[in-house]
Structures are given as structure tokens and as C-alpha cells.
Design a protein around this motif. Structure first.
Motif, PDB file in Angstrom:
ATOM      1  N   ILE A 113     -35.940   8.391  29.691  1.00  5.47           N
ATOM      2  CA  ILE A 113     -36.077   7.310  28.704  1.00  5.47           C
ATOM      3  C   ILE A 113     -36.598   7.861  27.376  1.00  5.47           C
ATOM      4  O   ILE A 113     -36.143   7.462  26.306  1.00  5.47           O
TER       5      ILE A 113
ATOM      6  N   VAL B 258     -34.669   7.105  23.827  1.00  2.00           N
ATOM      7  CA  VAL B 258     -35.202   6.313  22.702  1.00  2.00           C
ATOM      8  C   VAL B 258     -35.213   7.085  21.383  1.00  2.00           C
ATOM      9  O   VAL B 258     -35.468   6.496  20.333  1.00  2.00           O
TER      10      VAL B 258
ATOM     11  N   THR C  18     -30.758   5.846  16.887  1.00  2.00           N
ATOM     12  CA  THR C  18     -31.791   4.914  17.351  1.00  2.00           C
ATOM     13  C   THR C  18     -32.901   4.770  16.313  1.00  2.00           C
ATOM     14  O   THR C  18     -33.159   5.683  15.525  1.00  2.00           O
TER      15      THR C  18
ATOM     16  N   ARG D 230     -38.813  -0.022  27.106  1.00  2.00           N
ATOM     17  CA  ARG D 230     -37.566   0.162  27.872  1.00  2.00           C
ATOM     18  C   ARG D 230     -37.865   0.166  29.371  1.00  2.00           C
ATOM     19  O   ARG D 230     -37.105  -0.406  30.162  1.00  2.00           O
TER      20      ARG D 230
ATOM     21  N   ARG E 167     -38.220  -3.362  30.549  1.00  4.15           N
ATOM     22  CA  ARG E 167     -36.936  -4.055  30.645  1.00  4.15           C
ATOM     23  C   ARG E 167     -36.198  -3.656  31.918  1.00  4.15           C
ATOM     24  O   ARG E 167     -35.623  -4.496  32.615  1.00  4.15           O
TER      25      ARG E 167
END
Length: 198
Positions: free
Chosen positions: A34, A38, A43, A94, A97
């Protein structure tokens, strides 16, 4: 849902344990993966890193040049803290989520390399620590990852001590032997996690 923290020192075999847990049915949330996502090209995370550290941290392809960034933050606590202030909230968001998307009865395993260093054990229902003897870890880093012995020892020394990791463990998976032995141990851990679920 059960939230499990998974950690272990470099070379201990944490990734192998994560893969085995997934094969038994766990939902894996990989903090390292992750952390890369990110700050991928395009991004907001990468834009924030470039704003903080300058365009020199970008490679010719527009992706983050990790060695260049590492050269800036390694050994400089203030610069490292600035990087973490950008990346860690994005990783947490993240991860949350992904966790929310899991089934209500899932066993969600968070692979967190720096769990002990950052005192994150309170975020999980249980913490699994993958443990191996120092010389075993050293040999793996040299033989499998191609590190020099001094480089491997430096990477190991930069992490939490074995004692610090074991102090936050609810379950310890010893990994000094073969992958077959490890698979048997992880299967036992999976049964244990299933029996305490709910």
C-alpha cells in the motif's frame, strides 16, 4: 471480523507466513504494498512527496526514485518524519477502506513490518510475530536477497530488537526450518485464529 497484526524482522519469513495465511482464507492487507501504491505516478501522495523533497526524488519515468529518497531520509529523523507524515495517513486510510470491504466474519491480516517499532499492537485483536534466529535471518538475506553481510547486519540492526518484537506478540511462529515445517505451524495458527473468531 478479527484484526490480526503480522510482523517479523527482516529475513524472518513474514511474507511466507502471509502467503500461507492467505492460502488458508485470510484477507491480507500489506502495508508495504500500500505504501508503494499511495505514491505511484499520478497520485496525490507522490505530488506531496515531490513538493516536500523536490523533483530530484523522481526518476526519468516519473516514478518515485526510492534510492534517491532513501538517501535524503536515511539517518535524518526530521526528514524521515516529514516523509512518514505524508505516507502513513494515506496508508492508514487505504488499509481502513480495504478492511471495511472484507466480509463481516473475515480474518483480516495486516502485514506491518514496523509494528513493534511504531507501537501499533493495540490496533489489533492479536499480533503474530514471525521469529527466526539471527544467524538464520542473516544467511537468508545474504543467500536469497544478495546482500553483503555488513549490509544485512545493518538492516537488521535498524529494526526493533527480537526482544521488542516478542514483547508485543500474542502468537509466535518460529521459522528456523523448512517451508514444510513453517506451513504446519501456520496451519496450527490458522486453526487457533478460527477457534477464537467471532
Amino acid at each position: 471480523m478479527r484484526k490480526i497484526g503480522l510482523t517479523g524482522g527482516i529475513g524472518a519469513g513474514k511474507s511466507a507466513v502471509a502467503d500461507l495465511l492467505v492460502s488458508y482464507g485470510a484477507v491480507l492487507i500489506d502495508s508495504d504494498l500500500i505504501a508503494r501504491e499511495v505514491v505511484a505516478p499520478g497520485t496525490p501522495g507522490l505530488a506531496a512527496v515531490v513538493e516536500e523533497f523536490g523533483p530530484g526524488v523522481l526518476g526519468p519515468d516519473g516514478a518515485l526514485d526510492r534510492p534517491a529518497l532513501g538517501a535524503i531520509v536515511f539517518g535524518d529523523p526530521e526528514r524521515l518524519a516529514a516523509l512518514n507524515a505524508i505516507v502513513h495517513p494515506l496508508v492508514r486510510e487505504r488499509s481502513a477502506r480495504l478492511e471495511a470491504a472484507a466480509e463481516p466474519d473475515a480474518i483480516v491480516v495486516h502485514d506491518v513490518p514496523l509494528l513493534a517499532e511504531n507501537g501499533l499492537q493495540r490496533l489489533f485483536d492479536q499480533v503474530i510475530v514471525v521469529d527466526a534466529d539471527e544467524e538464520v535471518r542473516l544467511a537468508r538475506l545474504v543467500e536469497r536477497r544478495g546482500m553483503s553481510e555488513p549490509e544485512a547486519r545493518a538492516r537488521m540492526a535498524a529494526q526493533a530488537s527480537r526482544e521488542q518484537r516478542l514483547a508485543v506478540a500474542d502468537l509466535v511462529v518460529e521459522n528456523n526450518g523448512s517451508i514444510e515445517e513453517l506451513a504446519d505451524r501456520v496451519k496450527d495458527v490458522w486453526r487457533l485464529l478460527g477457534s477464537t473468531a467471532g
